[in-house]
Design an enzyme around this catalytic site. Structure first.
Site, PDB file in Angstrom:
ATOM      1  N   LYS A  91       0.862  -1.081   0.008  1.00 27.64           N
ATOM      2  CA  LYS A  91      -0.019  -0.273  -0.139  1.00 27.64           C
ATOM      3  C   LYS A  91       0.764   1.223  -0.108  1.00 27.64           C
ATOM      4  CE  LYS A  91      -1.784   1.608   4.050  1.00 27.64           C
ATOM      5  NZ  LYS A  91      -1.551   3.248   4.250  1.00 27.64           N
ATOM      6  N   ASN A  92       1.793   1.190   0.839  1.00 28.35           N
ATOM      7  CA  ASN A  92       2.749   2.415   1.098  1.00 28.35           C
ATOM      8  C   ASN A  92       3.564   2.789  -0.217  1.00 28.35           C
ATOM      9  OD1 ASN A  92       1.408   2.750   3.244  1.00 28.35           O
ATOM     10  ND2 ASN A  92       2.927   2.414   4.873  1.00 28.35           N
ATOM     11  N   ARG A 127      -3.738  10.397   4.418  1.00 30.58           N
ATOM     12  CA  ARG A 127      -2.593  11.321   4.576  1.00 30.58           C
ATOM     13  C   ARG A 127      -1.713  11.092   3.334  1.00 30.58           C
ATOM     14  NH1 ARG A 127       0.586  14.355   7.822  1.00 30.58           N
ATOM     15  NH2 ARG A 127       2.801  13.687   7.426  1.00 30.58           N
ATOM     16  N   CYS A 153      -5.001   8.296   9.379  1.00 29.79           N
ATOM     17  CA  CYS A 153      -5.100   7.647  10.566  1.00 29.79           C
ATOM     18  C   CYS A 153      -4.660   8.505  11.592  1.00 29.79           C
ATOM     19  CB  CYS A 153      -4.026   6.401  10.830  1.00 29.79           C
ATOM     20  SG  CYS A 153      -4.706   4.945  10.076  1.00 29.79           S
ATOM     21  N   ARG A 158       0.905  14.484  13.207  1.00 28.39           N
ATOM     22  CA  ARG A 158       1.172  14.051  11.443  1.00 28.39           C
ATOM     23  C   ARG A 158       1.300  15.538  10.970  1.00 28.39           C
ATOM     24  NH1 ARG A 158      -1.172   8.569   9.407  1.00 28.39           N
ATOM     25  NH2 ARG A 158       0.895   8.543   8.659  1.00 28.39           N
ATOM     26  N   PRO A 159       2.369  16.431  11.250  1.00 26.52           N
ATOM     27  CA  PRO A 159       2.501  17.582  10.712  1.00 26.52           C
ATOM     28  C   PRO A 159       3.138  17.299   9.235  1.00 26.52           C
ATOM     29  CG  PRO A 159       4.263  17.292  12.157  1.00 26.52           C
ATOM     30  CD  PRO A 159       3.369  16.182  12.241  1.00 26.52           C
ATOM     31  N   ILE A 160       2.993  18.341   8.405  1.00 32.78           N
ATOM     32  CA  ILE A 160       3.614  18.368   6.885  1.00 32.78           C
ATOM     33  C   ILE A 160       4.545  19.263   6.698  1.00 32.78           C
ATOM     34  CG2 ILE A 160       1.444  17.128   5.964  1.00 32.78           C
ATOM     35  CD1 ILE A 160       0.904  19.988   4.870  1.00 32.78           C
ATOM     36  N   ASP A 161       5.045  20.013   7.845  1.00 30.01           N
ATOM     37  CA  ASP A 161       6.133  20.989   7.923  1.00 30.01           C
ATOM     38  C   ASP A 161       7.479  20.399   6.846  1.00 30.01           C
ATOM     39  OD1 ASP A 161       6.391  19.273  10.061  1.00 30.01           O
ATOM     40  OD2 ASP A 161       8.304  20.521  10.595  1.00 30.01           O
ATOM     41  N   LEU A 162       7.879  19.143   7.127  1.00 30.23           N
ATOM     42  CA  LEU A 162       9.143  18.599   6.027  1.00 30.23           C
ATOM     43  C   LEU A 162       8.779  18.763   4.856  1.00 30.23           C
ATOM     44  CD1 LEU A 162      10.129  16.105   8.904  1.00 30.23           C
ATOM     45  CD2 LEU A 162      11.028  18.422   8.785  1.00 30.23           C
ATOM     46  N   ASP A 179       4.556   0.767  12.307  1.00 30.76           N
ATOM     47  CA  ASP A 179       3.243  -0.091  11.844  1.00 30.76           C
ATOM     48  C   ASP A 179       3.165  -1.390  12.480  1.00 30.76           C
ATOM     49  OD1 ASP A 179       2.580   2.337  10.409  1.00 30.76           O
ATOM     50  OD2 ASP A 179       2.975   1.703   8.353  1.00 30.76           O
ATOM     51  N   ILE A 189       8.217   7.001  17.176  1.00 24.96           N
ATOM     52  CA  ILE A 189       7.917   7.576  15.744  1.00 24.96           C
ATOM     53  C   ILE A 189       6.510   8.603  15.955  1.00 24.96           C
ATOM     54  CG2 ILE A 189       7.402   7.329  13.440  1.00 24.96           C
ATOM     55  CD1 ILE A 189      10.184   6.414  14.043  1.00 24.96           C
ATOM     56  N   ARG A 211      -8.650  -0.199   4.551  1.00 20.56           N
ATOM     57  CA  ARG A 211      -7.698   0.871   3.965  1.00 20.56           C
ATOM     58  C   ARG A 211      -6.484   0.204   3.661  1.00 20.56           C
ATOM     59  NH1 ARG A 211      -6.443   4.760   7.803  1.00 20.56           N
ATOM     60  NH2 ARG A 211      -5.301   5.304   6.089  1.00 20.56           N
TER      61      ARG A 211
HETATM   62  C1  UD1 Z   1       4.408   6.758   6.488  1.00 21.73           C
HETATM   63  C2  UD1 Z   1       3.479   5.405   6.539  1.00 21.73           C
HETATM   64  C3  UD1 Z   1       3.090   5.086   7.628  1.00 21.73           C
HETATM   65  C4  UD1 Z   1       4.292   4.750   8.519  1.00 21.73           C
HETATM   66  C5  UD1 Z   1       5.363   6.067   8.803  1.00 21.73           C
HETATM   67  C6  UD1 Z   1       6.623   5.747   9.168  1.00 21.73           C
HETATM   68  C7  UD1 Z   1       2.416   5.757   4.263  1.00 21.73           C
HETATM   69  C8  UD1 Z   1       1.145   6.135   3.769  1.00 21.73           C
HETATM   70  N1  UD1 Z   1       2.360   6.055   5.652  1.00 21.73           N
HETATM   71  O1  UD1 Z   1       3.822   7.686   7.284  1.00 21.73           O
HETATM   72  O2  UD1 Z   1       2.297   3.897   7.672  1.00 21.73           O
HETATM   73  O3  UD1 Z   1       3.717   4.458   9.910  1.00 21.73           O
HETATM   74  O4  UD1 Z   1       5.410   6.308   7.179  1.00 21.73           O
HETATM   75  O5  UD1 Z   1       7.106   4.565   8.679  1.00 21.73           O
HETATM   76  O6  UD1 Z   1       3.298   5.606   3.609  1.00 21.73           O
HETATM   77  N2  UD1 Z   1       6.959  14.365  10.585  1.00 21.73           N
HETATM   78  C9  UD1 Z   1       6.864  15.680  10.897  1.00 21.73           C
HETATM   79  N3  UD1 Z   1       6.789  16.540   9.774  1.00 21.73           N
HETATM   80  C10 UD1 Z   1       6.515  16.135   8.551  1.00 21.73           C
HETATM   81  C11 UD1 Z   1       6.537  14.823   8.446  1.00 21.73           C
HETATM   82  C12 UD1 Z   1       6.604  13.878   9.403  1.00 21.73           C
HETATM   83  O7  UD1 Z   1       7.252  16.173  12.072  1.00 21.73           O
HETATM   84  O8  UD1 Z   1       6.337  17.362   7.582  1.00 21.73           O
HETATM   85  C13 UD1 Z   1       7.367  13.321  11.650  1.00 21.73           C
HETATM   86  C14 UD1 Z   1       5.883  12.515  12.045  1.00 21.73           C
HETATM   87  O9  UD1 Z   1       4.901  13.308  12.809  1.00 21.73           O
HETATM   88  C15 UD1 Z   1       6.390  11.368  12.650  1.00 21.73           C
HETATM   89  C16 UD1 Z   1       7.843  11.040  11.931  1.00 21.73           C
HETATM   90  O10 UD1 Z   1       8.140  12.461  11.208  1.00 21.73           O
HETATM   91  O11 UD1 Z   1       6.732  11.621  13.865  1.00 21.73           O
HETATM   92  C17 UD1 Z   1       8.066  10.145  10.528  1.00 21.73           C
HETATM   93  O12 UD1 Z   1       6.685  10.637   9.946  1.00 21.73           O
HETATM   94  P1  UD1 Z   1       6.843   9.852   8.352  1.00 21.73           P
HETATM   95  O13 UD1 Z   1       8.096   8.882   8.289  1.00 21.73           O
HETATM   96  O14 UD1 Z   1       6.881  11.202   7.516  1.00 21.73           O
HETATM   97  O15 UD1 Z   1       5.435   9.011   8.343  1.00 21.73           O
HETATM   98  P2  UD1 Z   1       4.444   9.451   7.125  1.00 21.73           P
HETATM   99  O16 UD1 Z   1       5.142   9.464   5.994  1.00 21.73           O
HETATM  100  O17 UD1 Z   1       3.316  10.031   7.508  1.00 21.73           O
END
Ligand code: UD1
Length: 416
Positions: free
Chosen positions: A22-23, A91, A115, A120-124, A305, A327, A397
């Site tokens: 899926k991912n 997401r 989920c 789950r911020p998107i700042d990065l 996961d 995480i 899902r």
């Molecule tokens: C993806 C996977 C999810 C998995 C996760 C970690 C998909 C659809 N989802 O989620 O199943 O649990 O990887 O292996 O592939 N973070 C920030 N800012 C950001 C992005 C992330 O602070 O902009 C933080 C998150 O809150 C978290 C950490 O970075 O603490 C890792 O998140 P990330 O690896 O980005 O997870 P996802 O891509 O959301």
């Protein structure tokens, strides 16, 4: 909302065929926007999240044929503001942003859903795109973004390891002007899969799967065919199913190489693990597992996961085991449900201490997210009596034909 009636005291064993990841599939579907030529994708799992991604592509004007493989033609898309109702559901929809920007020079998307396992911020993602030259305005629930002509290649150090941000930046860099280096990149197998897909279309990405990814920007991408890798979390889920039920399972169509972080932990519980080129077996017949300590970490550490599933394993194991989640900050919501099934668990900060008991009891339990749903269904399969798992819509899902697959292994699950 759906619920499952699960009859307990089952041994889960036999052969199971693992579906596509899926991912990997989700970002790869969105990356098809980067080419105007036709793309054929094989081994895409049949899941509600995938249907939402396909609906998103259709909403922009893509042509899609979904047979055994998926045929996608995005040559005629004209829309760069996908609908809110679809974006908010997953997401993964954040991964549509960079391809839309590359294609149209502008994009407008709502904040993604997914989920509820933390902030789950998107700042990065946003920081990465800004560093590559995007102008981004965020308001309460919407992202407005634009670039001048092309993204501009750059050295980017991602300040926290993130699967999602690594994929966003990689997808923006493939058609950028010049060279991009992504430092402190996530190394998950899904990132390798996305890079291989993009390289199949003519991108020049090297180093995916290491913490430094180098991308030489190219002028355009072509069409092509690609087969998605197998789902390592689905594989891990079935291995745990056998481990908690003293069963014997063979998972086919999987990649043992990507599973070492999970299988080596499972072998610590006493399970006998064997593998071949594309299969893994786990044998726990005639014995209760031993508790283990696990800590979730970015790959090659243990995946977050799998955390709920390892927690379940510890609840019925011999001894005391500690589960540490590093995480996501809100990923222990399933523990209350396990306690309602008789598990003995205490939470301290980001760790859960599990005191193993021989048997869980049935109850009504409520899923909070995708992986917690899978865990609660497995808990129901081994508990004493009949368990009702509520909100199993989460499960659809991320697990293709999960009920059929589990029932084939000896479970008794009825969907209501
Ligand atoms: C993806 C996977 C999810 C998995 C996760 C970690 C998909 C659809 N989802 O989620 O199943 O649990 O990887 O292996 O592939 N973070 C920030 N800012 C950001 C992005 C992330 O602070 O902009 C933080 C998150 O809150 C978290 C950490 O970075 O603490 C890792 O998140 P990330 O690896 O980005 O997870 P996802 O891509 O959301």
């Amino acid at each position: 909302m759906s619920k499952f009636y699960v009859t307990g005291n089952k041994k889960l064993q036999g052969n199971v065929y693992i579906s596509g990841s899926k991912n990997s599939a989700l970002p790869i579907l969105f990356m098809t926007i980067l080419t105007k030529e036709k793309v054929i994708i094989d081994n895409v799992p049949k899941l509600t999240d995938i249907n939402i991604a396909l609906k998103l592509l259709l909403s922009l004007g893509s042509k899609i044929k979904y047979k055994k493989k998926i045929f996608i033609d995005t040559s005629l898309i004209t829309i760069y503001y996908p609908p809110y109702e679809l974006i908010k559901k997953i997401r993964a929809s954040i991964w549509i942003l960079a391809p839309l920007l590359t294609r149209f020079g502008k994009a407008k998307i709502f904040f993604p859903g997914g989920c509820k396992i933390g902030n789950r911020p998107i700042d990065l993602h946003i920081d990465g795109l800004i560093q590559l030259g995007a102008k981004i305005i965020l308001n309460k629930n919407c992202i407005f973004a634009s670039i001048k002509k092309r993204f501009q290649g750059k050295y980017i150090f991602i300040k926290k390891i993130s699967v999602g941000a690594t994929i966003t930046i990689m997808s923006a860099a493939v058609l950028a002007e010049g060279l991009t280096i992504i430092d402190n990149a996530a190394c998950e197998p899904e990132i390798i899969d996305v890079a291989k897909f993009l390289n199949t279309l003519g991108a020049k990405i090297i180093g995916a799967g290491t913490n430094k990814i180098i991308i030489f920007g190219v002028i355009q991408l072509n069409g092509g065919k690609y087969k998605i890798t197998s789902d390592r979390i689905e594989t891990g889920t079935f291995l745990i199913a056998a481990a908690i039920s003293q069963g014997y399972i063979i998972c086919h169509n999987t990649h043992p190489k990507n599973m070492y972080n999970i299988t080596h932990k499972l072998s610590e519980t006493g399970a006998i693990i064997k593998n071949g080129k594309n299969w893994i077996s786990l044998d726990m017949r005639g014995k209760r597992p031993h508790s283990i300590n696990v800590c979730t970490e970015p790959y090659p550490g243990l995946p977050t996961d799998m955390q709920a599933l390892f927690t379940l394993l510890n609840t019925i194991s011999i001894g005391i085991g500690k589960i540490t989640e590093t995480i996501f900050e809100n990923r222990f919501m399933h523990i209350k449900e396990l306690i309602n099934m008789g598990a003995k668990i205490t939470i301290k900060n980001n760790s859960a201490i599990c005191y193993g008991i021989p048997k869980l009891s049935s109850n009504h339990v409520f899923s909070s997210d995708l992986r917690a749903s899978a865990m609660l269904v497995l808990a129901g399969c081994i508990a004493d009596g009949k368990t009702t798992v509520h909100h199993t819509e989460h499960l659809m899902r991320g697990y293709e034909s999960i009920v059929k697959k589990l029932n084939n292994l000896g479970a008794d699950i009825i969907i209501k």
